[in-house]
Enzyme design. Structure first.
Site, PDB file in Angstrom:
ATOM      1  N   HIS A   1      29.925  42.837  33.890  1.00 15.36           N
ATOM      2  CA  HIS A   1      29.134  43.865  34.510  1.00 15.36           C
ATOM      3  C   HIS A   1      27.664  43.760  33.740  1.00 15.36           C
ATOM      4  CE1 HIS A   1      31.749  45.417  37.385  1.00 15.36           C
ATOM      5  NE2 HIS A   1      32.545  45.674  36.575  1.00 15.36           N
ATOM      6  N   ASP A  13      37.894  39.375  39.517  1.00 22.02           N
ATOM      7  CA  ASP A  13      38.032  40.871  39.080  1.00 22.02           C
ATOM      8  C   ASP A  13      37.858  41.579  40.476  1.00 22.02           C
ATOM      9  OD1 ASP A  13      37.720  42.471  36.438  1.00 22.02           O
ATOM     10  OD2 ASP A  13      36.941  43.476  37.837  1.00 22.02           O
ATOM     11  N   HIS A  28      36.221  44.304  40.648  1.00 24.37           N
ATOM     12  CA  HIS A  28      34.771  44.709  40.812  1.00 24.37           C
ATOM     13  C   HIS A  28      33.866  43.622  40.918  1.00 24.37           C
ATOM     14  CE1 HIS A  28      37.461  47.839  38.512  1.00 24.37           C
ATOM     15  NE2 HIS A  28      36.621  48.706  39.588  1.00 24.37           N
ATOM     16  N   ASP A  70      42.919  43.560  38.185  1.00 27.13           N
ATOM     17  CA  ASP A  70      42.597  44.917  38.498  1.00 27.13           C
ATOM     18  C   ASP A  70      42.623  44.723  40.242  1.00 27.13           C
ATOM     19  OD1 ASP A  70      39.975  43.734  38.222  1.00 27.13           O
ATOM     20  OD2 ASP A  70      39.328  45.615  37.382  1.00 27.13           O
TER      21      ASP A  70
END
Length: 309
Positions: free
Chosen positions: A125, A162, A164, A246
């Site tokens: 991120h 991931d 996200h 995740d």
């Protein structure tokens, strides 16, 4: 396969507020997994530190220094709404980068076939000059830049599964025709980026968003329809995996329904691409994964695939 497992005790010294999902227990759970007999052939290495100049391959020195100065002498400070630093955080983040750079050198130098950098904090991120989403430095992006700058690679791919979207990696490579960034992720979900239309200045960004509730079938379809063809056309000389777990059905932060076999399958697919175009060179760095059982099982499946193909 000679597979490196790169870790460092500093990863446990990045402390987060009580109840925070990105916590030291994530690494403790993985340490237990990799003590199992089936992982006895892993080549275990402690992540080295790196000069701060290495981090400036992706982040301006002003940003690196600001984070260093933000690092508290005691307690925990917030860097943004969900990203924090404790006295050990800066070293942990630097060594996460160091582990990834070490992996690049070993794999390109043919001293290892592939590597899993099992460190925290995660990185994907982090934008060029902005820490967010539990991340301080963009480890996978720095590894890609390092492979370009220090080993002269013309084409590097970063593939991110991931749950996200890796807005930071996309931001860093948006205008770089020599790096392809591919991502599967749940949408809508934090951080709100990752639409199919976000393609980069050179069609070097490939987003394959999934919907809440999607499982392995939709995940594999996203790879087969969008990511695999793009990668084969691009022809990466190094494959870097942003390995977040995740998207597992047990994870509390999202709603995809992947199981361990899905991560194993994706790993093998990416190894096959690396075999075709990159001389088998694969490096994986840990990103998310917040249910300890789901994380452990998924990372075990991922590393088993790296070891055995």
């Amino acid at each position: 396969m000679n597979t490196l497992l790169i870790t460092h005790p500093s990863g446990l010294q990045h402390l987060t507020p009580l109840g925070h999902p990105e916590r030291p227990d994530r690494l403790r759970a993985l340490e237990q997994v990799f003590e199992q007999e089936r992982f006895q052939d892993l080549i275990r290495v402690e992540a080295p530190s790196v000069p701060l100049e290495t981090i400036t391959l992706c982040h301006p020195m002003d940003y690196v220094e600001a984070l260093r100065h933000a690092s508290p002498k005691e307690g925990i400070v917030q860097v943004d709404a969900d990203t924090s630093m404790s006295p050990g955080s800066f070293e942990a983040a630097v060594r996460a980068v160091g582990g990834a750079v070490y992996a690049v050198n070993e794999v390109i130098g043919k001293r290892a076939d592939n590597a899993f950098v099992c460190m925290r904090p995660p990185g994907h991120h982090t934008e060029t000059a902005r820490a967010m989403g539990f991340c301080l430095f963009n480890t996978a992006a720095i590894a890609a830049r390092y492979a370009q700058d220090h080993h002269g690679l013309d084409r590097v791919a970063v593939i991110d599964f991931d749950v996200h979207h890796g807005n930071g990696t996309q931001d860093i490579f948006w205008a770089d025709p020599k790096v392809m960034y591919c991502s599967t992720h749940q949408m809508p979900l934090y951080p709100g980026t990752g639409a199919v239309s976000e393609a980069g200045e050179h069609n070097n960004i490939v987003n394959a968003p999934l919907r809440a509730g999607d499982g392995g079938e939709k995940f594999r379809e996203a790879f087969e329809s969008r990511i695999i063809p793009a990668l084969l056309h691009f022809g990466p000389e190094l494959v870097i995996i942003s390995a977040g777990f995740d998207a597992h059905r047990r994870d509390p932060l999202a709603n995809l329904q992947l199981v361990e076999d899905d991560f194993s399958w994706a790993t093998r697919v990416l190894m096959e691409i690396a075999d075709k175009t990159a001389g088998d060179r694969v490096i994986s760095v840990l990103e998310g994964g917040y249910d300890l059982e789901g994380l452990s099982q998924s990372a075990a499946a991922h590393v088993t695939a790296l070891m055995h193909g």
